[in-house]
Enzyme design. Sequence first.
Site, mmCIF file in Angstrom:
data_model
loop_
_atom_site.group_PDB
_atom_site.id
_atom_site.type_symbol
_atom_site.label_atom_id
_atom_site.label_comp_id
_atom_site.label_asym_id
_atom_site.label_seq_id
_atom_site.Cartn_x
_atom_site.Cartn_y
_atom_site.Cartn_z
ATOM 1 N N GLY A 77 -4.555 -5.029 -3.859
ATOM 2 C CA GLY A 77 -5.465 -4.189 -4.283
ATOM 3 C C GLY A 77 -4.925 -2.758 -4.828
ATOM 4 C CG HIS A 78 -2.012 -2.621 -7.535
ATOM 5 N ND1 HIS A 78 -1.196 -3.228 -8.100
ATOM 6 C CD2 HIS A 78 -1.378 -2.648 -6.320
ATOM 7 C CE1 HIS A 78 -0.239 -3.663 -7.419
ATOM 8 N NE2 HIS A 78 -0.431 -3.439 -6.317
ATOM 9 C CG ASP A 86 -1.759 -1.353 1.250
ATOM 10 O OD1 ASP A 86 -2.411 -1.731 0.057
ATOM 11 O OD2 ASP A 86 -1.527 -2.199 2.138
ATOM 12 C CE LYS A 131 2.726 -2.682 -4.358
ATOM 13 N NZ LYS A 131 2.736 -2.311 -2.955
ATOM 14 C CD GLN A 141 0.601 -9.291 -2.566
ATOM 15 O OE1 GLN A 141 1.321 -9.646 -3.469
ATOM 16 N NE2 GLN A 141 -0.517 -8.803 -2.616
HETATM 17 P P1 IMP Z 1 -2.177 -13.151 2.199
HETATM 18 O O1 IMP Z 1 -1.175 -12.582 1.154
HETATM 19 O O2 IMP Z 1 -3.696 -13.201 2.000
HETATM 20 O O3 IMP Z 1 -1.777 -14.374 2.642
HETATM 21 O O4 IMP Z 1 -1.809 -12.484 3.563
HETATM 22 C C1 IMP Z 1 -0.493 -12.418 4.348
HETATM 23 C C2 IMP Z 1 -0.315 -11.081 4.820
HETATM 24 O O5 IMP Z 1 0.055 -10.137 3.739
HETATM 25 C C3 IMP Z 1 -1.423 -10.333 5.734
HETATM 26 O O6 IMP Z 1 -0.842 -9.536 6.808
HETATM 27 C C4 IMP Z 1 -2.008 -9.455 4.557
HETATM 28 O O7 IMP Z 1 -2.442 -8.139 5.163
HETATM 29 C C5 IMP Z 1 -0.675 -8.914 3.630
HETATM 30 N N1 IMP Z 1 -0.961 -8.414 2.359
HETATM 31 C C6 IMP Z 1 -1.244 -9.344 1.404
HETATM 32 N N2 IMP Z 1 -1.513 -8.606 0.229
HETATM 33 C C7 IMP Z 1 -1.277 -7.363 0.570
HETATM 34 C C8 IMP Z 1 -1.210 -6.160 -0.392
HETATM 35 O O8 IMP Z 1 -1.467 -6.066 -1.371
HETATM 36 N N3 IMP Z 1 -1.051 -4.973 0.608
HETATM 37 C C9 IMP Z 1 -0.727 -4.917 2.017
HETATM 38 N N4 IMP Z 1 -0.928 -6.148 2.551
HETATM 39 C C10 IMP Z 1 -1.237 -7.073 1.897
HETATM 40 MG MG MG Z 2 -2.979 -2.271 -1.863
#
Ligand code: IMP
Ligand code: MG
Length: 429
Positions: free
Chosen positions: A39-40, A12, A15, A223
């Site tokens: 989520g972009h 977040d 990007k 991420q």
């Molecule tokens: P997962 O990717 O759903 O397995 O989540 C693992 C960790 O990564 C959690 O703490 C999520 O909140 C974090 N996470 C996954 N994708 C994002 C993203 O796009 N932005 C911020 N945090 C993320």
């Molecule tokens: Mg995001």
Amino acid sequence: MVIILVGGQWGDEGKGKVIDYLAAKADMVIRSQGGNNAGHTVITEHGEFKFQLMPSGILYPKCVCIIGNGVVVDPIVLLREISQLRERGIEPKNLIISERAHMVMSYHPLLDQLEEDTRGDDRLGTTWRGIGPAYADKVRRIGFRIGDLQKEAFMRKKLAFVVGQVKNPILTKLYEKEAIDLGSMATEYMGYAKQLDPYIKDTFPIIQDALDRKSNILLEGAQATMLDLDFGTYPYVTSSNPTAGGALTGSGIPPTKVDLTLGVFKAYTSRVGYGPFPSELLDEVGEQIRERGHEFGTVTGRPRRIGWFDSAVARYSARLNGVGCAALMRLDILDEQPLLKICTGYDFRGKRFDHPVANISHYKHSKPIYEEMAGWQTDIGAARKWEDLPQKCRDYIERIGELIGVPIELIGTGPRRDQFVTRGRKLFD
Ligand code: IMP
Ligand code: MG
């Protein structure tokens, strides 16, 4: 020219906006890891778009948008995104999905949630999108690739094994849930196969041709470094490699073809989910930043944890990814703060560390060491040139650049497409 874009913190960073800025000049945008946990947000003259699986270049019809082999694709979510674009008059003719990309199957989100529940107090705070279970199955070699959708008999046979022999016993015996009906699941996926068929291709020759033609290629990271499966705060990480190396294996681009890694950082820090976060602000300053920055997850709506800029994290990311230049986003969110702090390292049992240590329990108990700077307390939303920024704001940016060891070339001063300060470096011709 090939540019890898990586998130430098815990996600977040903004990007989506940087990708949109670069995609205007890109011939090809490739997603290489993650799935619809991402989520972009992109804001254009046609309004706000939130992409989860769709590469953010999709709004430029001439830009080829690839969902690479390293991504895990939930076909239900992708089809929903396609129809949402259609509703807004955009036909994603420029979309290609790698035959090799794995699918998030309907049982993956369910298992994600069940596994989190089982962990109790030690849960990770995943997005419940089935990302971890889908990657685990890929590694276990019981995953379904997007290309499998095009082979009905193969798909049915594989479902009988994976669902019948592996998943159903887990669901019924371990979690006491209902078994999945094989016949209806096969029918459901054959329906997705029909709708996704035009987009599924072997991306190897497509990407190699683009490299031969010296196209402008952007590898769109999702991420971020601190969520990297290997280099992040394991186990509080995502199940892919959002670092520069992952961009290569997730797309099939050789390392020797990469011209630049661009690191995207936010002017403060945020994190969703659990895990260590030394510069976290648990006071009213954190609350103010969260409110002003609308820091609630794009995917899950959860309030994000907020903290000061951590240059120990940012420098670690810059070095790990070989970042050549950086974008510093969301400076405007700090407009009202009278005093800013930058975490420059940590104190752990009287010893100083200048990077996040691998030992997660040590990192959890590391105390941030801060330096302080005066805030600019001016609205910077109209700034377009370096000279337009107040001196104190420029000082903050310069100090961050110095601490992380890379020049800051792009500065985000607001959510709109035009709210950018650029400093002259050419990114894509
Ligand atoms: P997962 O990717 O759903 O397995 O989540 C693992 C960790 O990564 C959690 O703490 C999520 O909140 C974090 N996470 C996954 N994708 C994002 C993203 O796009 N932005 C911020 N945090 C993320
Ligand atoms: Mg995001």
